[in-house]
Enzyme design. Sequence first.
Site, PDB file in Angstrom:
ATOM      1  N   GLY D  47       3.379   6.874  -2.189  1.00  0.00           N
ATOM      2  CA  GLY D  47       3.752   8.275  -2.168  1.00  0.00           C
ATOM      3  C   GLY D  47       2.640   9.197  -2.632  1.00  0.00           C
ATOM      4  O   GLY D  47       2.682  10.398  -2.385  1.00  0.00           O
ATOM      5  N   GLY D  49      -0.415   9.464  -1.702  1.00  0.00           N
ATOM      6  CA  GLY D  49      -1.207  10.101  -0.653  1.00  0.00           C
ATOM      7  C   GLY D  49      -2.471   9.372  -0.243  1.00  0.00           C
ATOM      8  O   GLY D  49      -3.283   9.924   0.493  1.00  0.00           O
ATOM      9  N   SER D  86      -3.061   1.162  -8.914  1.00  0.00           N
ATOM     10  CA  SER D  86      -2.850   1.461 -10.325  1.00  0.00           C
ATOM     11  C   SER D  86      -4.188   1.862 -10.917  1.00  0.00           C
ATOM     12  O   SER D  86      -5.203   1.831 -10.212  1.00  0.00           O
ATOM     13  CB  SER D  86      -2.251   0.246 -11.063  1.00  0.00           C
ATOM     14  OG  SER D  86      -3.022  -0.901 -10.826  1.00  0.00           O
ATOM     15  N   ALA D  87      -4.163   2.268 -12.159  1.00  0.00           N
ATOM     16  CA  ALA D  87      -5.394   2.608 -12.879  1.00  0.00           C
ATOM     17  C   ALA D  87      -6.156   3.768 -12.227  1.00  0.00           C
ATOM     18  O   ALA D  87      -7.361   3.912 -12.433  1.00  0.00           O
ATOM     19  CB  ALA D  87      -6.303   1.380 -13.034  1.00  0.00           C
ATOM     20  N   ARG D  89      -7.346   4.181  -9.449  1.00  0.00           N
ATOM     21  CA  ARG D  89      -8.558   3.602  -8.910  1.00  0.00           C
ATOM     22  C   ARG D  89      -8.650   3.653  -7.394  1.00  0.00           C
ATOM     23  O   ARG D  89      -9.690   3.323  -6.822  1.00  0.00           O
ATOM     24  CB  ARG D  89      -8.628   2.128  -9.343  1.00  0.00           C
ATOM     25  CG  ARG D  89      -7.428   1.326  -8.855  1.00  0.00           C
ATOM     26  CD  ARG D  89      -7.465  -0.129  -9.274  1.00  0.00           C
ATOM     27  NE  ARG D  89      -8.392  -0.904  -8.491  1.00  0.00           N
ATOM     28  CZ  ARG D  89      -8.155  -1.330  -7.256  1.00  0.00           C
ATOM     29  NH1 ARG D  89      -7.013  -1.080  -6.649  1.00  0.00           N
ATOM     30  NH2 ARG D  89      -9.065  -2.018  -6.600  1.00  0.00           N
ATOM     31  N   THR D  91      -8.602   5.864  -4.716  1.00  0.00           N
ATOM     32  CA  THR D  91      -9.586   6.661  -3.982  1.00  0.00           C
ATOM     33  C   THR D  91     -10.997   6.206  -4.341  1.00  0.00           C
ATOM     34  O   THR D  91     -11.857   6.035  -3.478  1.00  0.00           O
ATOM     35  CB  THR D  91      -9.415   8.153  -4.322  1.00  0.00           C
ATOM     36  OG1 THR D  91      -8.109   8.550  -3.918  1.00  0.00           O
ATOM     37  CG2 THR D  91     -10.455   9.002  -3.622  1.00  0.00           C
ATOM     38  N   ALA D 281     -15.751  11.297  -5.352  1.00  0.00           N
ATOM     39  CA  ALA D 281     -14.359  11.358  -5.803  1.00  0.00           C
ATOM     40  C   ALA D 281     -14.021  10.267  -6.811  1.00  0.00           C
ATOM     41  O   ALA D 281     -14.562   9.168  -6.765  1.00  0.00           O
ATOM     42  CB  ALA D 281     -13.420  11.256  -4.608  1.00  0.00           C
ATOM     43  N   VAL D 284      -7.045  10.842 -10.037  1.00  0.00           N
ATOM     44  CA  VAL D 284      -6.351  11.923 -10.751  1.00  0.00           C
ATOM     45  C   VAL D 284      -4.910  11.540 -11.105  1.00  0.00           C
ATOM     46  O   VAL D 284      -4.274  12.193 -11.907  1.00  0.00           O
ATOM     47  CB  VAL D 284      -6.376  13.230  -9.923  1.00  0.00           C
ATOM     48  CG1 VAL D 284      -5.502  13.097  -8.670  1.00  0.00           C
ATOM     49  CG2 VAL D 284      -5.904  14.422 -10.746  1.00  0.00           C
ATOM     50  N   GLU D 286      -3.161   9.303 -12.918  1.00  0.00           N
ATOM     51  CA  GLU D 286      -2.726   9.190 -14.311  1.00  0.00           C
ATOM     52  C   GLU D 286      -3.204  10.354 -15.169  1.00  0.00           C
ATOM     53  O   GLU D 286      -2.419  10.922 -15.940  1.00  0.00           O
ATOM     54  CB  GLU D 286      -3.177   7.852 -14.878  1.00  0.00           C
ATOM     55  CG  GLU D 286      -2.439   6.716 -14.200  1.00  0.00           C
ATOM     56  CD  GLU D 286      -3.005   5.371 -14.542  1.00  0.00           C
ATOM     57  OE1 GLU D 286      -2.437   4.713 -15.414  1.00  0.00           O
ATOM     58  OE2 GLU D 286      -4.007   4.991 -13.920  1.00  0.00           O
TER      59      GLU D 286
END
Lengths: 162, 289, 431, 333
Positions: D47, D49, D86-87, D89, D91, D281, D284, D286
Amino acid sequence: MTETIGKTKLTFTVNGRETEVLVDPSWTLLRVLRESLGLTGTKRGCEEGDCGLCTVIMEDRAVDSCLVMALQAQGKTVETIEGMGHEHALHPLQKAFIEEGAVQCGFCTPGMIMSSEALLRQNTHPTVEEIKVGLSGNLCRCTGYTKIFKAVAKGSESGGRL
Amino acid sequence: MQSFQFYSPNYLEDALKYIADRKQTCRTLAGGTDLIPMLKKEEIRPDYLLNINEVGELKGVEDLDNQVRIGATTTFTEMIESETLNRFFPLLVNAAASVGGPQIRNRGTIGGNVITNGPCADVLPGIVALDGQLELQSKQDGRRLVSVADVLVTAYETSIRSDELLTGILIQKPVQGTKSGFEKLGRRNAMAKARLNLSIALRQDPNGTISAVSIVPGAVMPVAVRMNDVESMLLGRKPTPVLIQAAADKLVEVVVNTAGIRWSSEYKVPVLKNIFKRVMWRVLAEDPQ
Amino acid sequence: MNIDEFSCVGKSVPKVDALSKVLGTARYAEDIKMSNMLYGKVLRAGVPHAVIEELDVSSARAMGGVACVLTARDVPGINRYGIAFADHYALAEDKVRYAGDPVALVAAETEEIAAEAIKAIKVKYRLLPVVSDLHEALAEGADRVHDERENLILHSKTRKGNIQEGFRKADVIVEETYTTQTVDHVYMETESGVAHIDETGMLVIQSANQCPFRDRRQVAMVLGIRENQVRVIKAVTGGAFGGKDDVTVEVHLALLAMATKRPVRLVMSREESLVSQSKRHPIEIWSRWGATKEGKLCAMEGRVYGDSGPYIGLGAFVVKKCGIHLSGPYYIPNLKVDSYSVYTNNTFNSAMRGFGVTQAAVAHESQIDRLASKLGINPLRFRLINALDVGLTNATGQKCDESVGIKPTLEILRQVVLKDPELKNMWEDLD
Amino acid sequence: MKKRGIGIGSMFYGIGYGFSRQDIGAATVEICEDGSVIVRSGEVDYGQGSDTIFCQIIAEELGVDYAEIKLITADTLTTPNAGPTSASRVTYVTGKAMMKAATEVRETMREVAEEKLGMQDLMFANGQVFSMSHPEKNISFARLAKATHLAGRSVVATAWQDITTKDVDPETGQGDAYSTYAWASQIAVVEVDTETGKIEVLRVVAAHDVGKAINPKNVEAQIEGGVATGLGYALEEQILINKGIVQNTTLSEYMVPTSMDVPVIESHIVEVPALEGPYGAKGVGEPALIPTAPAILNAIANAVGVRVTALPANLENLHRLIREQENNNKDKS
């Protein structure tokens, strides 16, 4: 209407179409929509009216379909996300939700759109505060609601009043 | 959930006959916002379910001569949208608007709020504050009127008989100059049970003397009840900070004496005082209707 | 055409998955219906710490419409999994370690029958003392969550500079203990999935998840089959936020599908999700911070205790990350932090958005504000004075050499406040 | 009485797993004969993106429309393992793998195009490949795709991105724990009802360094969602556990913020590029929520002078602290 024992016929209008389906009296409208009619756009959530995921429009009002017994829909008009628009003919709210980035995981989206539509039928020019109230029965955990407010404003006739 | 027989009559007579024949094994379905979750969890397992939403006599707000009748299956949304209620009983409108979220208000009914008699009810205390009467009907005894305060036994329990149906709520139109106030404190701004609520109606003489007052706190007592001792302190007197403070102290004294000191009292006692004082001052400052 | 300009990157193009989601056609796990599909359900312990003395599934098995009832004995491979360390039982064996522990699985023709069968399973527990307090769990002679291991999962340390000397330079010191609560992710879609055996004999699991490959590894281990015999597909997933990082339904679905050779769907109720699935760690953080009267941070000391619950999951890493980030985005020459992740019989606490830093920030930002207040320096200004920058080292001694954006974020907010009369009025001391 | 206050919270966040935990991303890019593109990656979009961002990266590198790209993700049979979502990471790591894979395919195609067009200064943009000095020398991406296929050249590339770091020293915790860090600050404005302990968050202004916003609206969306979660964390959310048993098991008892609880959220994007990230890039997801609770707690302290040290700052906790303060003040006077 007569008393019903065991499975019985439910006749109602779903997304503009007269629909007949056999239901058990203990089934909810949510169950009939998802399981009997395959309208899985309506999501199952908490099953007790706390989250708004299963929101549909019944007789022009937003309801939690988990809190409506199927047979209470007898003779009524029910609208679900499937009745809102199609890929090449999106409903203005659907279009606005896409354009404003109001969709993340999407699990609240169908219910959110149905509540938005019900709100706009009562109030074609809602203020931000009125939108907040209108959507307050629909939880979202991804968006922080901000882009949803913008989408509803855009989807309404007031477009861009936010 | 366990299955049951489902009956959805269009006429009151049929509904009354249905429950008269079945009594305890039958449950009445109005808005369903409380009942359906109970059915799902099998906290109740009725054999018969009587849907009263299609009974015309139970719906809507009627402006009668001296009183207003609110049909038992009138939803909170219908209450909010009723011109009659907005004119005569803004207290009930505000209370109805504080319930749940739009979906709950579209289904939940005033009758259900009374019958459920939950300690955190939002609208019921307002009905008690306005001395509402319940219109009860049964096949056996026909129609009878009772004061709402008389049927509230204890939390989640009323003295309404199992063959009786609550068909409407009757409230005397307020005397000219009556003012009211409602405040609800929840853990969030929507979809929240009342941590506390307070319904107040009052009237003042032209010289400011309080000539009528009704005070019902919610979510602190087992059932909604008027605070007679507090009301009598205020009656016939002019509001002063000292008087309102004394009334606030009395209010929590009554609550603690009745409900006992529970874990939440540490919070609720001072906060109820604060809310009482500010709702009182707000109502007193208002121009009468 | 300007070749420096991007054509698509940097543009707010509509999301590629939005169309199906607004139409309601996106297929989440619960929307997948397969022919001949069974409905799975899990019996949860309901007691936080107990020995299983008897587990009788015979009447559940005998019920009409019940396809199978499984217990730990029916696990074909290794009855354990875990991302970092395999201490998580697929199904409880001799003991349950938290109220959400799975004890038995049912697959039945309908959800209702599955629920009835769960109720028909009889378990006799011998209750054990509940290890619910962090410090009691660490005390000598404490009752153990895992008989074979101490309750201390991991102690990690951060040491930089000289802490005594650092505090000697301090003109102001603040010391406080912060406690954070257990919270749930509350993704709108609860944990759910569907499993079936495909025409090639492969076990296929479609579920709401965050890493199909980690799920595959753990499923293969529990089933005792090769990883290439397991196919895990992420269904459209209704939010996760760290809560679907660990295995949720996958192992149980796999066991049920393999046992019945039929498709099985398993969707958790909200209650089951709240009781049994992973949460954000409650963490207790003690810390002491010192600064000079010029407003320079000179020393920080901290102790971090994180309650990981009955299984490690990612818990040890959460608590370690909390400790590493306890300095906040500031340059502190001298610091000493000890972090402890601990087993208890509370909820299973693992990854959640922020991963330990959410808790760390509550402590460091409160301490920073208290120092600023003692020093009479505006809190935003105090942060600007101490913010990390290129050339400085962070808590682990890592030199900031690229992408250090803390000062720019503070500078933007400073400008926002200065230009906004409402905000400026509230922070008159900001220059 | 209602009192307003302002507060700030800042944070830094190590992107990726750090301290030696495996941290990889992967993507496979394949060009069909008609120039349409298939991308496979094991990465999960639940979700937030990332699927959209991947399409943007591929589109950028190949100079095609992002809607032309068919993305297949998160299937262990058909996509390469790209590690978990998770994290913060995704992107940073898999986004970079996308960029690398697309670049590799594009460079093969460039060789074919150079041969066909006889030019070296080729650019891929708008579905075309053309010479920058002689734009009339061009070929459509679709025709070039066909030509590359016919030339027997590889139209498939798989790229791997590994940001696994070294572990920190076990005794001192010193070392380069993370590949890069995200930074953020947020300001919150609250109104505290001193009579009830109820808090309204009136505004949140957020500033986040994301390296490069590949999709700015999506960055805002992440921030807005994070702030709402942070708000719930600060004020109300709490799993109540009594002797190991969860007490609140419904969403009416475990309360997340509704639309009426979340304020206007203003986002400001800061871009200080990260060397290893695609176009600079980094994550963002978390960082979005981390500063919110501290900003709210500091705003409460600013408004009423009490410091909440045990979360959440719910009605009871805040009211008790305010009363304790009043009593202390009375004692002093």
